[in-house]
Design a protein around this motif. Structure first.
Motif, short mmCIF file in Angstrom:
data_model
loop_
_atom_site.label_atom_id
_atom_site.label_comp_id
_atom_site.label_asym_id
_atom_site.label_seq_id
_atom_site.Cartn_x
_atom_site.Cartn_y
_atom_site.Cartn_z
N ARG A 124 8.02 -5.35 -6.70
CA ARG A 124 8.52 -4.98 -8.09
C ARG A 124 7.28 -4.80 -9.27
O ARG A 124 7.72 -4.66 -10.46
CB ARG A 124 9.82 -5.61 -8.58
CG ARG A 124 10.92 -5.20 -7.68
CD ARG A 124 12.09 -5.66 -8.28
NE ARG A 124 12.35 -7.25 -8.29
CZ ARG A 124 12.97 -7.91 -7.41
NH1 ARG A 124 13.33 -7.29 -6.22
NH2 ARG A 124 13.07 -9.14 -7.35
N ALA A 125 6.14 -5.39 -8.81
CA ALA A 125 5.12 -5.45 -10.00
C ALA A 125 3.68 -5.28 -9.19
O ALA A 125 3.82 -5.41 -8.01
CB ALA A 125 5.19 -6.74 -10.74
N GLY A 126 2.50 -5.29 -9.84
CA GLY A 126 1.38 -5.42 -9.09
C GLY A 126 0.38 -4.24 -9.35
O GLY A 126 0.91 -3.17 -10.15
N ARG A 127 -0.55 -4.05 -8.94
CA ARG A 127 -1.87 -3.00 -9.33
C ARG A 127 -2.70 -2.81 -7.93
O ARG A 127 -2.81 -3.95 -7.35
CB ARG A 127 -2.59 -3.60 -10.50
CG ARG A 127 -3.89 -2.76 -11.09
CD ARG A 127 -4.69 -3.36 -11.76
NE ARG A 127 -5.79 -2.59 -12.06
CZ ARG A 127 -5.91 -1.73 -13.16
NH1 ARG A 127 -4.81 -1.62 -13.79
NH2 ARG A 127 -6.78 -1.07 -13.56
N LEU A 128 -2.94 -1.62 -7.84
CA LEU A 128 -3.78 -1.55 -6.49
C LEU A 128 -4.79 -0.48 -6.96
O LEU A 128 -4.54 0.42 -7.43
CB LEU A 128 -3.05 -0.87 -5.52
CG LEU A 128 -3.84 -0.38 -4.19
CD1 LEU A 128 -4.57 -1.68 -3.56
CD2 LEU A 128 -2.74 0.05 -3.25
N GLU A 129 -6.09 -0.93 -6.59
CA GLU A 129 -7.34 -0.07 -7.21
C GLU A 129 -7.87 0.48 -5.78
O GLU A 129 -8.13 -0.07 -4.74
CB GLU A 129 -8.44 -0.97 -7.60
CG GLU A 129 -8.04 -1.32 -9.05
CD GLU A 129 -9.26 -1.89 -9.95
OE1 GLU A 129 -10.17 -2.23 -9.25
OE2 GLU A 129 -9.07 -2.04 -11.07
N ILE A 130 -7.93 1.93 -5.94
CA ILE A 130 -8.31 2.74 -4.70
C ILE A 130 -9.61 3.75 -5.21
O ILE A 130 -9.63 4.11 -6.32
CB ILE A 130 -7.51 3.79 -4.33
CG1 ILE A 130 -6.01 2.88 -3.99
CG2 ILE A 130 -7.61 4.51 -3.20
CD1 ILE A 130 -4.92 3.72 -3.54
N ALA A 131 -10.73 3.52 -4.42
CA ALA A 131 -11.93 4.30 -4.62
C ALA A 131 -11.81 5.72 -3.79
O ALA A 131 -11.11 5.51 -2.57
CB ALA A 131 -13.12 3.70 -4.33
N ALA A 132 -12.19 6.70 -4.49
CA ALA A 132 -12.00 7.98 -3.49
C ALA A 132 -12.91 8.93 -4.00
O ALA A 132 -13.50 9.18 -5.04
CB ALA A 132 -10.63 8.63 -3.72
N MET A 133 -13.33 9.61 -2.94
CA MET A 133 -14.49 11.00 -3.05
C MET A 133 -13.45 11.97 -3.40
O MET A 133 -12.42 11.95 -3.51
CB MET A 133 -15.21 11.14 -1.95
CG MET A 133 -16.34 10.31 -1.35
SD MET A 133 -16.76 10.45 0.37
CE MET A 133 -17.77 12.03 -0.19
N ALA A 134 -14.13 12.82 -4.09
CA ALA A 134 -13.20 14.06 -4.56
C ALA A 134 -12.51 14.73 -3.80
O ALA A 134 -11.44 14.94 -4.12
CB ALA A 134 -14.30 14.95 -5.58
N SER A 135 -13.11 15.20 -2.72
CA SER A 135 -12.34 16.27 -1.89
C SER A 135 -10.94 15.58 -1.35
O SER A 135 -9.80 16.18 -1.45
CB SER A 135 -13.20 16.63 -1.06
OG SER A 135 -14.20 17.78 -1.25
N PRO A 136 -11.29 14.14 -0.64
CA PRO A 136 -10.08 13.54 -0.07
C PRO A 136 -9.12 13.17 -1.37
O PRO A 136 -7.90 12.86 -0.88
CB PRO A 136 -10.59 12.53 0.82
CG PRO A 136 -11.91 12.21 -0.05
CD PRO A 136 -12.40 13.55 -0.31
#
Length: 297
Positions: free
Chosen positions: A89-101
């Motif tokens: 019910r709380a939290g944070r998630l960081e995701i790195a991504a290239m532009a196309s996907p």
């Protein structure tokens, strides 16, 4: 040394200086400087060289960066584990991504995740190449990363999960050189101007491969900004080879999307850290990656 000091230290590293870090942290610049001075006294080493308004990491500062990220990740893991008991019910998630996907399949993954865990904040960070994605995950800057590749990953320090494939397609103006509904042979690209990504991307690799095969294509524009592809194509600057995830957006913008022959396929890979993941990252993997594809590449 405490976690707050490490947070301040990494903010200066990530934001490129004291002033920007202070603004991001909502503290004054003198307060931040004093906190770093205390940390440097505790460690017995200078962490930054101060050159005018710029700061550069010392050797000691460079050595501290990965350890500081690990320490803060451990704290986040402890906090998030408590949140897991409350069903995220709380939290944070960081995701790195290239532009196309980031267009697809990431949008669909996020939609499914946020429907189930609406209170978890997702932070998306731009990565220009697959090596950038791997490095951001490997060093703890992000827990997950999404990349496209046509060849094996350059690092075994992360765990890869195959999440699908994308064909490369050709985007042209509606009145471009090729008729609608017919696949374009790669030899037909001879003499045409292409808009490509920077080195390290599958799109650029395709253009370089054409040249290696003796097909004389011209690089009109090399850009890190994928959203620039469509306006440049529609303006007649050149043609663009992109992943199929851009097809719908391209057609809605008034461009023509054509298949390429022979087909060239890019693999979409979601990578995770080898260390224990936070519950949010684990939940994202459960939703995004079919069980049969986990750690499959």
């Amino acid at each position: 040394m405490d976690f707050r000091q490490l947070t301040y230290f990494l903010a200066i590293v990530d934001h490129g200086g004291f002033n920007r870090a202070a603004a991001a942290l909502y503290v004054s610049q003198p307060f931040l400087s004093q906190a770093i001075q205390v940390l440097e006294r505790d460690l017995g080493s200078r962490l930054f060289h101060r050159i005018g308004r710029r700061v550069v990491l010392t050797e000691a500062g460079t050595a501290l960066v990965p350890r500081a990220r690990e320490a803060l990740h451990a704290l986040e893991l402890a906090r998030a584990s408590v949140g897991a008991v409350r069903e995220l019910r709380a939290g944070r998630l960081e995701i790195a991504a290239m532009a196309s996907p980031a267009v697809e399949p990431l949008s669909t993954m996020i939609q499914r995740f946020t429907e189930r865990y609406p209170a978890v904040l997702l932070s998306l960070r731009v990565a220009l190449t697959r090596e950038d994605v791997v490095e951001m995950v490997r060093t703890g800057g992000c827990e997950l990363g999404l990349l496209t590749t046509s060849s094996p990953l350059p690092s075994r320090d992360v765990v890869p999960h195959h999440v699908g494939e994308d064909r490369l397609v050709l985007v042209t103006p509606m009145d471009g050189p090729f008729p609608a509904g017919q696949a374009v042979q790669r030899e037909q690209l001879e003499g045409h101007r292409l808009i490509v990504g920077q080195r390290g991307t599958g799109i650029r690799a395709y253009a370089d491969d054409l040249k290696a095969q003796g097909i004389d294509v011209r690089i009109a524009v090399e850009t890190e900004h994928r959203m620039a592809f469509l306006p440049l194509v529609l303006a007649g600057v050149g043609l663009a080879v992109v992943t199929e995830s851009w097809a719908d957006l391209s057609e809605r913008a008034g461009a023509l999307v054509l298949d390429l022959e022979p087909a060239s396929v890019q693999h979409n890979i979601l990578v995770s850290r080898k260390a224990q993941l936070t519950p949010a990252a684990g939940a994202f993997l459960e939703i995004a990656v079919p069980p049969a594809h986990r750690s499959s590449l």
